[in-house]
Design a protein around this motif. Sequence first.
Motif, PDB file in Angstrom:
ATOM      1  N   GLY A  17       6.478  -4.229 -13.515  1.00 13.14           N
ATOM      2  CA  GLY A  17       6.132  -3.778 -12.215  1.00 13.14           C
ATOM      3  C   GLY A  17       5.253  -3.478 -12.096  1.00 13.14           C
ATOM      4  N   ILE A  18       4.394  -3.708 -12.374  1.00 20.68           N
ATOM      5  CA  ILE A  18       2.867  -4.083 -12.293  1.00 20.68           C
ATOM      6  C   ILE A  18       2.407  -5.487 -10.977  1.00 20.68           C
ATOM      7  CG2 ILE A  18       0.174  -4.407 -12.761  1.00 20.68           C
ATOM      8  CD1 ILE A  18       1.165  -2.278 -14.898  1.00 20.68           C
ATOM      9  N   ARG A  19       2.998  -6.209 -11.866  1.00 21.78           N
ATOM     10  CA  ARG A  19       2.771  -7.628 -11.406  1.00 21.78           C
ATOM     11  C   ARG A  19       3.995  -7.465 -10.178  1.00 21.78           C
ATOM     12  NH1 ARG A  19      -0.225 -11.416 -12.197  1.00 21.78           N
ATOM     13  NH2 ARG A  19       0.734 -13.129 -11.835  1.00 21.78           N
ATOM     14  N   ASP A  24       2.948  -6.707  -3.926  1.00 20.92           N
ATOM     15  CA  ASP A  24       3.287  -5.722  -2.490  1.00 20.92           C
ATOM     16  C   ASP A  24       4.914  -5.898  -2.452  1.00 20.92           C
ATOM     17  OD1 ASP A  24       0.768  -5.981  -1.449  1.00 20.92           O
ATOM     18  OD2 ASP A  24       1.294  -7.537  -0.603  1.00 20.92           O
ATOM     19  N   LYS A  25       5.757  -6.293  -3.505  1.00 19.70           N
ATOM     20  CA  LYS A  25       6.987  -6.270  -3.798  1.00 19.70           C
ATOM     21  C   LYS A  25       7.202  -4.520  -3.656  1.00 19.70           C
ATOM     22  CE  LYS A  25       8.112 -10.700  -3.967  1.00 19.70           C
ATOM     23  NZ  LYS A  25       8.743 -11.044  -2.793  1.00 19.70           N
ATOM     24  N   ILE A 206      -2.514   3.161 -24.095  1.00 19.81           N
ATOM     25  CA  ILE A 206      -2.055   2.323 -23.672  1.00 19.81           C
ATOM     26  C   ILE A 206      -1.105   2.189 -22.054  1.00 19.81           C
ATOM     27  CG2 ILE A 206      -0.573  -0.020 -23.574  1.00 19.81           C
ATOM     28  CD1 ILE A 206      -1.580  -1.051 -26.029  1.00 19.81           C
ATOM     29  N   LEU A 207       0.166   3.243 -22.463  1.00 21.13           N
ATOM     30  CA  LEU A 207       0.694   3.582 -21.568  1.00 21.13           C
ATOM     31  C   LEU A 207       0.144   3.997 -20.232  1.00 21.13           C
ATOM     32  CD1 LEU A 207       3.733   4.842 -24.166  1.00 21.13           C
ATOM     33  CD2 LEU A 207       4.314   2.698 -22.551  1.00 21.13           C
ATOM     34  N   ARG A 208      -0.578   5.253 -20.492  1.00 22.77           N
ATOM     35  CA  ARG A 208      -0.772   6.006 -19.440  1.00 22.77           C
ATOM     36  C   ARG A 208      -1.633   5.051 -18.322  1.00 22.77           C
ATOM     37  NH1 ARG A 208      -2.907  11.145 -22.620  1.00 22.77           N
ATOM     38  NH2 ARG A 208      -0.453  12.008 -22.483  1.00 22.77           N
ATOM     39  N   ASN A 209      -2.298   4.724 -18.654  1.00 20.09           N
ATOM     40  CA  ASN A 209      -3.141   2.806 -18.225  1.00 20.09           C
ATOM     41  C   ASN A 209      -1.994   2.511 -17.374  1.00 20.09           C
ATOM     42  OD1 ASN A 209      -5.940   4.077 -18.934  1.00 20.09           O
ATOM     43  ND2 ASN A 209      -5.762   2.328 -20.652  1.00 20.09           N
ATOM     44  N   LEU A 210      -0.952   2.073 -17.880  1.00 20.10           N
ATOM     45  CA  LEU A 210      -0.023   1.051 -17.337  1.00 20.10           C
ATOM     46  C   LEU A 210       0.330   1.708 -15.881  1.00 20.10           C
ATOM     47  CD1 LEU A 210       1.724  -0.574 -20.518  1.00 20.10           C
ATOM     48  CD2 LEU A 210       0.217  -1.541 -18.930  1.00 20.10           C
ATOM     49  N   VAL A 211       1.383   3.341 -16.248  1.00 21.12           N
ATOM     50  CA  VAL A 211       1.534   4.086 -14.911  1.00 21.12           C
ATOM     51  C   VAL A 211       0.675   4.189 -14.225  1.00 21.12           C
ATOM     52  CG1 VAL A 211       2.420   6.187 -14.668  1.00 21.12           C
ATOM     53  CG2 VAL A 211       3.656   4.672 -17.077  1.00 21.12           C
ATOM     54  N   ARG A 212      -0.479   4.531 -14.283  1.00 20.99           N
ATOM     55  CA  ARG A 212      -1.690   4.648 -13.209  1.00 20.99           C
ATOM     56  C   ARG A 212      -1.810   3.565 -12.509  1.00 20.99           C
ATOM     57  NH1 ARG A 212      -6.645   6.401 -16.508  1.00 20.99           N
ATOM     58  NH2 ARG A 212      -5.627   8.235 -17.087  1.00 20.99           N
ATOM     59  N   ARG A 213      -2.070   2.153 -13.065  1.00 18.95           N
ATOM     60  CA  ARG A 213      -2.107   1.043 -12.567  1.00 18.95           C
ATOM     61  C   ARG A 213      -0.796   0.973 -11.373  1.00 18.95           C
ATOM     62  NH1 ARG A 213      -4.506  -3.716 -13.627  1.00 18.95           N
ATOM     63  NH2 ARG A 213      -6.076  -1.882 -13.285  1.00 18.95           N
ATOM     64  N   ARG A 215       1.397   2.791  -9.823  1.00 16.39           N
ATOM     65  CA  ARG A 215       1.532   3.960  -9.126  1.00 16.39           C
ATOM     66  C   ARG A 215       0.685   3.711  -8.008  1.00 16.39           C
ATOM     67  NH1 ARG A 215       3.530   8.986 -12.583  1.00 16.39           N
ATOM     68  NH2 ARG A 215       5.395   8.961 -12.484  1.00 16.39           N
ATOM     69  N   SER A 216      -0.457   3.026  -8.586  1.00 15.00           N
ATOM     70  CA  SER A 216      -1.779   3.151  -7.488  1.00 15.00           C
ATOM     71  C   SER A 216      -1.725   1.812  -7.172  1.00 15.00           C
ATOM     72  CB  SER A 216      -3.146   2.712  -8.283  1.00 15.00           C
ATOM     73  OG  SER A 216      -2.927   2.112  -8.396  1.00 15.00           O
ATOM     74  N   LEU A 217      -0.642   1.511  -7.147  1.00 16.00           N
ATOM     75  CA  LEU A 217      -0.173   0.170  -6.608  1.00 16.00           C
ATOM     76  C   LEU A 217       1.140   0.482  -6.028  1.00 16.00           C
ATOM     77  CD1 LEU A 217      -0.353  -2.580  -9.548  1.00 16.00           C
ATOM     78  CD2 LEU A 217      -2.195  -2.282  -7.142  1.00 16.00           C
TER      79      LEU A 217
END
Lengths: 460, 87
Positions: A17-19, A24-25, A206-213, A215-217
């Motif tokens: 999801g982050i990638r 911009d997908k 780790i999970l919180r950092n991933l989710v935050r990122r 959502r911020s994208l």
Amino acid sequence: MYDTIIIGAGLSGLAAGIRLAHYDKRVCILERHTTIGGLNSFYRQRGRDFDVGLHAVTNYAPQGSRRGPLARLLRQLRFRWEDFALVPQAGSSVAFPGVTLRFNNDFRLFEAEVAAQFPDQKDNLRKLVAQLIDYDDLDGSLFQRSTRALLAESITDPLLREMILCPVMWYGNARERDMDFGQFCIMFRSIFLEGFARPLAGVRLILRNLVRRFRSLGGELRLRSGVRRIQIEDGRAVGVELDNGEQLEARHVLSSAGIVETMRMSGERKELSPEPGQMSFIESIAVLDRLPRELGHHQTIVFFNDSETFHWERPQDEICDARSGVICSPNNFLYDGDVLPDGILRVTLMADYDRWCQLSADEYRLAKLHWFERTLASAARFVPDCRQHVIDMDMFTPRTIQRYTWHDNGAVYGAPEKRLDGRTKFANLFICGTDQGYVGIVGSLLSGILVANRHLLGDS
Amino acid sequence: MTPVEIREEILDILSDIAPDEDLSALQDDVAFRDQVELDSMDFLDIVMELRKRYRIQVPEADYPQLASMRSTVTYLEPIMKDMQRVS
């Protein structure tokens, strides 16, 4: 219309999801559970924080490393090394009757231990390591070769072979008895050549950092949104139907639900589907009234086996198999002054999903208590006995795993046959996560990255 | 954008992809892969970042042109000369 719908908010789904969101997908992650993490989640119970599955993050590399899986995924996800706050292990071991091999994040210790206890195997270990460093994990052609056969070519002492197989199979083998050689190479490197670490706060950091990122994208994450069906038209996935009947359209679907589970959601007939995995576990979590080191236990992880032969298979005679197990203490990492609030010992045994499922509610409760005792008694043969110091306990069983992750048979490492390229029979439906072939925290994250890069970041 | 600005932009992309790399001593005529720890996935990110930031599509056949800083700037100069920096 989404560019990609991702099924499952575990590590692989979040990484993918982050990638995609970074480029911009329009992407939506759907998670059936009330929280994120999948097989590597976290929870709070009676005022204490627990990790679900995490013993240690494998594939450790110190800050500043630019090579290897960890450095690679940090670059791809645009994280700094500090964001994962990994603290290296104190030291671990493989314990068999009469012989113990210690190892830590410096491979020379393991080499020295082998040289001391198996003098004639010293050079053979070198040979094996050379062979598995050369193994290219992106080349799938050799992946399925038999590890037991290939290992016998270099390591000629059968006991040492079993002692090497024990931790490697415990930490990532979906197949019973033997192991795919590709999987073996990946796991051996991640455990012995790279090593163990853990964030002080556990996997939640780790999970919180991933989710935050994510959502911020601009990524969308929907919890309590299980996918009932993947809608297929003319051999293509066109969207999904949620448990509540809602329908969502997407150009691509990426599923971390497992290959068998994903094919079932796509309406594939059972007999055309691959075989589900059989390896499931119970884990007993003992909260102690003191730190493990105060009981004389200083090791991070102990892989034990009580005979010269290691049996990696679904238990044949009982509901669990107490002959072999993994003892992990999250306290025994080199936290540099920080301490966890409680002493904790986690002990894992192999378990039979079907037998656990046949128990009535009362029998299930009793079986959990019975096996908690049996597990700690079995572990006490290899580490200091902690049974007099238990102040709280928790346990997960194959039923727990199935209930929260929806993986068939509670199979933690998924189906034996991996889909290394992430493809399915449907052109725009892909899989990531355990059944793509990588396991562990770092492996799952890389799996999501790899499949997103290969199939979902094109020009469409 | 001038060639100097294009170079700065590429450096910005590289530092985004590989924040732990020291790029101050990057030599323009030496291939990126001989100086910076970038694997093929990271290399593709240069292409992807160009698309994200400037809507530039680099066809796969042209990837070899992005081997070093010098060749990248030369390749991008005609494409980016009328563009403004966005970052």
